[in-house]
Design a protein around this motif. Structure first.
Motif, short mmCIF file in Angstrom:
data_model
loop_
_atom_site.label_atom_id
_atom_site.label_comp_id
_atom_site.label_asym_id
_atom_site.label_seq_id
_atom_site.Cartn_x
_atom_site.Cartn_y
_atom_site.Cartn_z
N UNK A 79 18.54 71.53 87.44
CA UNK A 79 19.55 72.56 87.61
C UNK A 79 20.82 72.39 86.78
N UNK A 80 21.12 71.21 86.30
CA UNK A 80 22.36 70.97 85.57
C UNK A 80 22.08 70.71 84.09
N UNK A 81 22.77 71.43 83.22
CA UNK A 81 22.62 71.24 81.78
C UNK A 81 23.14 69.87 81.36
N UNK A 82 22.49 69.26 80.38
CA UNK A 82 22.99 68.04 79.78
C UNK A 82 23.82 68.49 78.58
N UNK A 83 25.14 68.41 78.71
CA UNK A 83 26.01 68.93 77.66
C UNK A 83 27.33 68.19 77.63
N UNK A 84 28.04 68.38 76.53
CA UNK A 84 29.37 67.82 76.33
C UNK A 84 30.22 68.90 75.67
N UNK A 85 31.52 68.89 75.97
CA UNK A 85 32.38 69.88 75.33
C UNK A 85 33.78 69.35 75.13
N UNK A 86 34.51 70.03 74.30
CA UNK A 86 35.89 69.68 73.97
C UNK A 86 36.62 70.94 73.55
N UNK A 87 37.91 71.00 73.82
CA UNK A 87 38.73 72.08 73.27
C UNK A 87 40.08 71.52 72.88
N UNK A 88 40.65 72.13 71.88
CA UNK A 88 41.98 71.72 71.41
C UNK A 88 42.65 72.87 70.71
N UNK A 89 43.96 72.93 70.84
CA UNK A 89 44.75 73.97 70.19
C UNK A 89 45.63 73.33 69.14
N UNK A 90 45.63 73.91 67.96
CA UNK A 90 46.39 73.37 66.84
C UNK A 90 47.30 74.43 66.27
N UNK A 91 48.51 73.99 65.87
CA UNK A 91 49.49 74.94 65.34
C UNK A 91 49.19 75.25 63.88
N UNK A 92 49.92 76.21 63.37
CA UNK A 92 49.67 76.70 62.01
C UNK A 92 49.88 75.64 60.94
N UNK A 93 50.84 74.74 61.13
CA UNK A 93 51.06 73.71 60.11
C UNK A 93 49.87 72.74 60.03
N UNK A 94 49.27 72.41 61.17
CA UNK A 94 48.08 71.56 61.17
C UNK A 94 46.93 72.29 60.48
N UNK A 95 46.77 73.56 60.78
CA UNK A 95 45.70 74.36 60.17
C UNK A 95 45.90 74.47 58.67
N UNK A 96 47.14 74.67 58.23
CA UNK A 96 47.42 74.73 56.79
C UNK A 96 47.13 73.39 56.13
N UNK A 97 47.42 72.30 56.80
CA UNK A 97 47.22 70.97 56.21
C UNK A 97 45.74 70.65 56.00
N UNK A 98 44.90 70.95 57.01
CA UNK A 98 43.50 70.54 56.93
C UNK A 98 42.53 71.69 56.67
N UNK A 99 42.89 72.89 57.03
CA UNK A 99 42.00 74.04 56.85
C UNK A 99 41.08 74.22 58.03
N UNK A 100 40.76 75.45 58.32
CA UNK A 100 39.91 75.77 59.47
C UNK A 100 38.53 75.14 59.33
N UNK A 101 37.94 75.19 58.15
CA UNK A 101 36.58 74.63 57.97
C UNK A 101 36.54 73.14 58.28
N UNK A 102 37.57 72.40 57.87
CA UNK A 102 37.60 70.96 58.14
C UNK A 102 37.77 70.69 59.63
N UNK A 103 38.61 71.47 60.30
CA UNK A 103 38.80 71.29 61.73
C UNK A 103 37.50 71.60 62.47
N UNK A 104 36.81 72.66 62.08
CA UNK A 104 35.52 72.99 62.68
C UNK A 104 34.52 71.85 62.47
N UNK A 105 34.46 71.32 61.26
CA UNK A 105 33.54 70.20 60.95
C UNK A 105 33.87 68.99 61.83
#
Length: 171
Positions: A79-105
């Motif tokens: 009855x219970x899925x075997x799974x793991x998850x994470x979430x995080x919020x990043x501001x625009x300066x962090x996104x500009x520094x690394x890029x969305x694709x790198x953060x997703x990776x």
């Protein structure tokens, strides 16, 4: 690389199945991989992102689940899925520094239990997603698998790799 993308990928799930319903197939945007665990476990992972309404950044959500070859989720006690998850919020300066694709990776690697990418701060390597070891460990599908296998080794139900049979692995 400690995981290999499955080729071909399992088919997509029937669109009429609710997310909690058992059934074969991947969810849209998931990627199926084989982990380099001793039993060659299969996992499906995805990363989604949502721009914050106030324009202050992006919330990233990463999920990984243990799957069968057909893409169905491995279940604990049926009855219970075997799974793991994470979430995080990043501001625009962090996104500009690394890029969305790198953060997703990096989020993808995080839930698969892979080594993080790093950058230098004062000549010291710092993880791009610097979430701390406790979060990194608890967000890892490899860690979830290890905990379940450890539990099963100390009980009469066996280990993950020996649970195949019938319609799927049941732990």
């Amino acid at each position: 690389m400690p995981f290999t993308k499955l080729d071909p990928q399992p088919a997509l799930r029937d669109a009429d199945l609710a997310w909690k319903d058992a059934g074969p197939g991947l969810y849209p945007h998931e990627v199926a991989v084989q982990l380099d665990t001793p039993s060659g476990d299969l996992a499906a992972a995805e990363v989604t992102m949502t721009w914050l309404e106030n324009g202050a950044g992006v919330n990233f959500v990463a999920c990984a689940r243990l799957i069968e070859e057909d893409g169905s989720t491995v279940m604990i006690d049926g009855s219970s899925h075997v799974e793991a998850n994470w979430s995080g919020t990043y501001d625009n300066s962090f996104i500009e520094r690394f890029g969305i694709e790198e953060i997703i990776r990096e989020a993808f690697k995080l839930v698969l239990g892979e080594e993080p990418g790093t950058y230098l701060v004062d000549e010291e390597a710092v993880p791009i997603l610097d979430v701390g070891e406790a979060v990194r460990s608890s967000s890892s599908i490899r860690r979830v698998i290890s905990v379940i296998e450890s539990k099963n080794r100390t009980s009469s139900s066996g280990i993950l790799g020996a649970m195949a049979g019938g319609k799927g692995k049941e732990l």
